[in-house]
Design an enzyme around this catalytic site. Structure first.
Site, PDB file in Angstrom:
ATOM      1  N   PHE A 241       0.818  -1.225   0.000  1.00 20.67           N
ATOM      2  CA  PHE A 241       0.000   0.000   0.000  1.00 20.67           C
ATOM      3  C   PHE A 241       0.846   1.267   0.000  1.00 20.67           C
ATOM      4  O   PHE A 241       0.397   2.322   0.434  1.00 20.67           O
ATOM      5  CB  PHE A 241      -0.963   0.008   1.188  1.00 20.67           C
ATOM      6  CG  PHE A 241      -1.758  -1.255   1.341  1.00 20.67           C
ATOM      7  CD1 PHE A 241      -2.591  -1.690   0.339  1.00 20.67           C
ATOM      8  CD2 PHE A 241      -1.659  -2.014   2.497  1.00 20.67           C
ATOM      9  CE1 PHE A 241      -3.326  -2.865   0.466  1.00 20.67           C
ATOM     10  CE2 PHE A 241      -2.382  -3.194   2.637  1.00 20.67           C
ATOM     11  CZ  PHE A 241      -3.216  -3.620   1.615  1.00 20.67           C
ATOM     12  N   THR A 468      -1.502  -7.671  -6.191  1.00 24.78           N
ATOM     13  CA  THR A 468      -2.280  -7.030  -7.248  1.00 24.78           C
ATOM     14  C   THR A 468      -2.541  -7.918  -8.448  1.00 24.78           C
ATOM     15  O   THR A 468      -3.324  -7.550  -9.319  1.00 24.78           O
ATOM     16  CB  THR A 468      -1.540  -5.766  -7.718  1.00 24.78           C
ATOM     17  OG1 THR A 468      -0.173  -6.100  -7.953  1.00 24.78           O
ATOM     18  CG2 THR A 468      -1.609  -4.679  -6.669  1.00 24.78           C
ATOM     19  N   GLU A 688      -5.401   2.097  -7.122  1.00 20.53           N
ATOM     20  CA  GLU A 688      -5.584   3.230  -6.223  1.00 20.53           C
ATOM     21  C   GLU A 688      -6.917   3.936  -6.459  1.00 20.53           C
ATOM     22  O   GLU A 688      -7.433   4.610  -5.567  1.00 20.53           O
ATOM     23  CB  GLU A 688      -4.418   4.204  -6.375  1.00 20.53           C
ATOM     24  CG  GLU A 688      -3.096   3.547  -5.998  1.00 20.53           C
ATOM     25  CD  GLU A 688      -1.940   4.522  -5.887  1.00 20.53           C
ATOM     26  OE1 GLU A 688      -1.986   5.568  -6.563  1.00 20.53           O
ATOM     27  OE2 GLU A 688      -1.009   4.244  -5.123  1.00 20.53           O
TER      28      GLU A 688
END
Length: 727
Positions: A241, A468, A688
């Site tokens: 993150f 991801t 994001e």
């Protein structure tokens, strides 16, 4: 390969594999516990010792005395390295504070020693035996007081038109202040490294990091060594993150320990140190002024903000998206980072936009109410297809209005009560909220190497997978380009011995790394064409096809390995347009009429993010972002001790994050769009975008449920309890 103009119709527009759902190719390793994370890589090197950090218990001052003799004499201890033993280490450009060495203390829980022992328990026990004395000096830790002392928020980042005159003549204006809290990345896997620097020469680092090449260079600067004498591996990252973009103390301490004892050392930061020793998202205070005409057209924006940072840092800039998101002829934005002694603030998922949209999208709802307009229609009215700061700069693709309209229809927005506090089910007040989302879509140079042998393709790049889906979309890209099935492709990531990629962060990873893999595959195609002496070959179903040639890829080199390597270089033609991603978030909440307890009932996100390379992994990314946004809205916030300068709730008991039970229903819709200016695959990032604006959608839903407007996050029940409607 150079990408110097928007791409035309290409193979990805007629894809077999790209754009199709596919489960993670690394998923089985993860769910069965076989994926080797940094601290768990027991077999990478023999004779490992364990390091444990000791960290400062003051926020500002200097260490005057350290006695580690009792620790060195403790059972199992091999050595202790203290900050007074060495000169201050160099500071890499990516690090605001020095990570070790010398007597100066810049923040609470700064690392001041590392104990190396045979076991974790021995190292931890010995660390408690080190005697430390300090000379403490006063520090500044209160953002609110610092903001009140400021006469302004510094020079504007951008100023267009005459903002003050427009406000004076406006029909409708808004002027409010919003506050967001400091937040922790709170990833499941802590910062951890194994370092073998046993001979003082070549160093090998197995770590958890998002950016291999950045970190390798930062480590070289910090330790004053040649970058070529170190190698980093990070094949699996258990959450980052943004907290693992940069070199942190775990790697440095393990390296110093390994050099001191002549054996490999592994070290993980304890959870309590994750909140004050590593980085976090800074709190912000934001003032938003909006002016509009009687029809609802925005005529002026004025968005100013402050955030905190250690001296030399940039803080959390929450005003940037306001420069580009909505129309408005006159606009001014300004952000002032304030030097404070709290631990280092740095990038956290959607840095800037996550905090900025939390304020901006409440303000948009407040303006809609002042104008007597529906919040969705107000946003649609103020959409723009050109950059509001520069009308000569169009958006390459922008489908924000479609996100709003499709989301409103799917969510049942028409059922929303126009009057706040009037929709009720038993003891619960029901509200609907909406918010827009904006996040830039940058790309960075990215490289890869491909190896073809016996019909199987191996892809090598130092790109990382932080959860991801990088392994999967890279395999899909290579398989599509080379005409193979995905199970004929092996992907190797996260090793500095591989070509340098974009890395993972800033929502640039997917678009950049897949383009780099595509470039390497095209280079391989050229090598094959040259070898076979054919022109313009096609690659389909594991075969090479040309006018008079049909040959299986497995037979191209007769058992020999063919290797090709290339990078994607993105041209400056992109500078002539604004390339970004957009979304509309819809939330339904129930607020208890007597206690103020808020429960999220359902969430919907409609996203415009170019070609979605893999709907399965992309959906997972947006769901994660939505969940983090819900946490930011309702519970996440680090509480600073304003006297001693540290975050008090520095564990996962006092710092609460959203979990499955907090959000029973989530849905994600991707618009079927492509962006030919973004990359050869016409893809943009989405990881994001999912968090941007979500907190405001929750806040707006809470207002619609109760009529109570809260402008400070997290919106805990104490901030609205005394204002709930009479029952």
């Amino acid at each position: 390969m150079d990408f110097n103009q928007a791409t035309d119709d290409n193979l990805f527009d007629h894809a077999r594999i790209i754009g199709k759902p596919h489960t993670r190719i690394d998923g089985i390793l993860k769910v069965t516990g076989q994926a080797p994370y940094a601290y768990e890589r027991h077999d990478v090197v023999a004779n490992q010792l364990v390091g444990y950090p000791l960290c400062a218990t003051i926020a500002n001052g200097r260490v005057t005395y350290m006695d580690a003799s009792a620790a060195r004499a403790a059972p199992g201890v091999v050595d202790v390295v203290t900050t007074l033993d060495i000169e201050p280490l160099e500071r890499a450009d990516s690090n605001v504070a020095r990570l070790f060495g010398g007597d100066t203390i810049q923040h609470y829980h700064q690392a001041i020693a590392v104990v190396v022992a045979e076991t974790l328990e021995q190292a931890r026990g010995a660390a408690s035996l080190i005697e430390v004395r300090y000379e403490e000096t006063p520090g500044v830790f209160d953002l609110e007081s610092a903001w009140e002392r400021l006469q302004n928020t510094g020079e504007p980042e951008a100023e267009v038109g005459d903002v003050e005159a427009t406000f004076q003549g406006a029909v409708v204006t808004l002027d409010e202040v919003y506050r967001t809290a400091s937040q922790s990345h709170a990833m499941m896997e802590p910062h951890a490294s194994i370092v073998d620097w046993s001979d003082g020469g070549q160093m090998t680092v197995w770590t958890s990091n998002q950016m291999i090449e950045w970190t390798r260079k930062a480590l070289a600067t910090t330790l004053s060594i040649d970058p070529d004498t170190s190698r980093l591996e990070s094949p699996f990252v258990g959450g980052g993150f943004g907290g693992k973009l940069w070199l942190r103390a775990d790697t440095v301490l393990a390296a110093l320990g390994s050099r001191a004892v002549g054996r490999p050392v592994k070290l993980a930061l304890p959870r309590q140190l994750m909140f004050n020793n590593t980085t976090h998202r800074s709190a912000t205070i934001q003032r938003l002024r909006i002016a509009a005409d009687a029809e609802g057209h925005i005529t002026a924006f004025d968005h100013s903000a402050v955030s905190h940072t250690l001296p030399g840092g940039s803080g959390e800039d929450p005003v940037n998206q306001t420069r580009h998101f909505y129309a408005g002829e006159h606009r001014r934005v300004a952000h002032q980072p304030i030097d404070m002694g709290l631990p280092e603030s740095a990038d956290m998922r959607a840095p800037g936009e996550a905090s900025g949209l939390a304020a901006l999208e409440i303000a948009m709802d407040e303006m809609a109410e002042k104008l007597g307009m529906d919040p969705v229609e107000f946003r649609i009215l103020n959409d723009t297809q050109v950059d509001p700061e520069d009308s000569s700069k169009p958006f390459s693709e922008r489908h924000f209005v479609e996100c709003l309209r499709q989301g409103a229809e799917k969510f049942g927005w028409a059922e929303r009560s126009q009057t706040p506090g009037k929709k009720r089910q038993g003891q619960w007040l029901i509200g609907y909220g909406v918010a827009g989302a904006y996040r830039g879509a940058p790309t960075l140079k990215s490289g890869a190497r491909v190896r073809l042998r016996s019909g199987r393709l191996v892809v090598e790049t130092d790109m990382t997978d932080i959860g991801t889906g990088s392994y999967t979309i890279i395999a899909q890209t290579a398989a599509e380009t080379m005409g193979l099935e995905i199970d004929a492709v092996e992907v190797r990531l996260g090793n500095s011995a591989y070509p340098t990629s974009s890395g993972s962060g800033g929502q640039f990873g997917a678009a950049s790394s897949t383009a780099g893999v595509y470039a390497a595959c095209v280079a391989l195609q050229s090598e094959i064409a040259k070898r076979l002496e054919i022109d313009a070959p096609r690659f389909e179903n594991g075969r090479v096809l040309a006018d008079n040639t049909v040959l299986a890829l497995a037979d191209v080199a007769a058992g020999e390995e063919l290797v090709a390597e290339d990078s994607i270089n993105f041209g400056d033609f992109k500078d002539k347009m604004q390339i970004a991603t957009f979304a509309a978030h819809f939330v339904e909440v129930a607020v208890h009429a007597h206690t103020g307890e808020t429960r999220i009932r359902r969430m919907l996100s409609v996203c415009d993010a170019g070609r979605i390379l893999n709907p399965t992994t992309a959906r997972s990314q947006v769901l994660g972002g939505m969940t983090m946004g819900a946490g930011a809205a309702l519970m996440e916030g680090m509480s600073p001790d304003l006297e001693r300068g540290f975050f008090v709730n520095h564990d996962l008991a006092g710092y609460e994050v959203a979990v499955h039970a907090d959000i029973p229903e989530q849905e994600v819709i991707f618009l079927d769009t492509t962006d030919a200016a973004s990359s050869p695959l016409k893809a943009k990032g989405v990881g994001e975008l999912g968090i941007c604006g979500v907190a405001a959608a929750v806040a707006n839903a809470m207002y619609n449920a109760t009529g109570v407007r809260v402008r400070e996050y997290p919106m805990t029940l104490d901030r609205m309890l005394d204002q709930l409607p009479a029952t």
